[in-house]
Write an enzyme that holds these catalytic residues in place. Structure first.
Site, PDB file in Angstrom:
ATOM      1  N   VAL A 184      91.406-110.219  41.344  1.00  0.00           N
ATOM      2  CA  VAL A 184      90.403-109.489  42.113  1.00  0.00           C
ATOM      3  C   VAL A 184      89.926-110.377  43.247  1.00  0.00           C
ATOM      4  O   VAL A 184      89.641-111.552  43.053  1.00  0.00           O
ATOM      5  CB  VAL A 184      89.215-109.074  41.213  1.00  0.00           C
ATOM      6  CG1 VAL A 184      88.127-108.398  42.026  1.00  0.00           C
ATOM      7  CG2 VAL A 184      89.691-108.148  40.103  1.00  0.00           C
ATOM      8  N   CYS A 185      89.852-109.778  44.424  1.00  0.00           N
ATOM      9  CA  CYS A 185      89.495-110.553  45.604  1.00  0.00           C
ATOM     10  C   CYS A 185      88.652-109.704  46.548  1.00  0.00           C
ATOM     11  O   CYS A 185      88.272-108.593  46.214  1.00  0.00           O
ATOM     12  CB  CYS A 185      90.766-111.005  46.298  1.00  0.00           C
ATOM     13  SG  CYS A 185      91.849-109.617  46.684  1.00  0.00           S
ATOM     14  N   ALA A 186      88.419-110.240  47.727  1.00  0.00           N
ATOM     15  CA  ALA A 186      87.630-109.512  48.724  1.00  0.00           C
ATOM     16  C   ALA A 186      88.494-108.474  49.436  1.00  0.00           C
ATOM     17  O   ALA A 186      88.167-107.296  49.462  1.00  0.00           O
ATOM     18  CB  ALA A 186      87.006-110.483  49.717  1.00  0.00           C
TER      19      ALA A 186
END
Length: 99
Positions: free
Chosen positions: A7-9
């Site tokens: 999960v990231c931006a």
């Protein structure tokens, strides 16, 4: 087959890490599905994965992600140095250890 969600931006740099993790999985003979999504989309697959790894840039959203996934699914922030150096081997080994 194990499934790992990163999960990231936005997904740009995390996609590079996914490729390096997949390369290491291939080297060690592990069949693993690894993919990256922004925090805003992680709820769509949260119950279909075995572990969720957060990019350091979204570590502040760990509690939010933990509230989305089942309680038996580990959620961990990727080490900042390993993320910064795109050390797919170390990140994958840590994920496998948690599983």
């Amino acid at each position: 087959m194990k499934k790992i969600l990163l999960v990231c931006a936005a997904g740009m740099s995390t996609s590079l890490l996914v490729n390096k993790m997949l390369d290491h999985a291939k080297d060690i003979g592990e069949e693993i599905e690894i993919f990256a999504l922004p925090v805003s989309e992680c709820g769509t697959v949260a119950d279909q994965v075995d572990i969720v790894l957060l990019g350091p840039q979204v570590r502040y959203q760990k509690k939010q992600v933990e509230s989305i996934v089942r309680k038996d699914i580990p959620v961990e922030v990727i080490d900042m140095r390993e993320y910064g150096t795109m050390n797919g081997k170390a990140v994958l080994e840590r994920a496998l250890k948690l599983l």
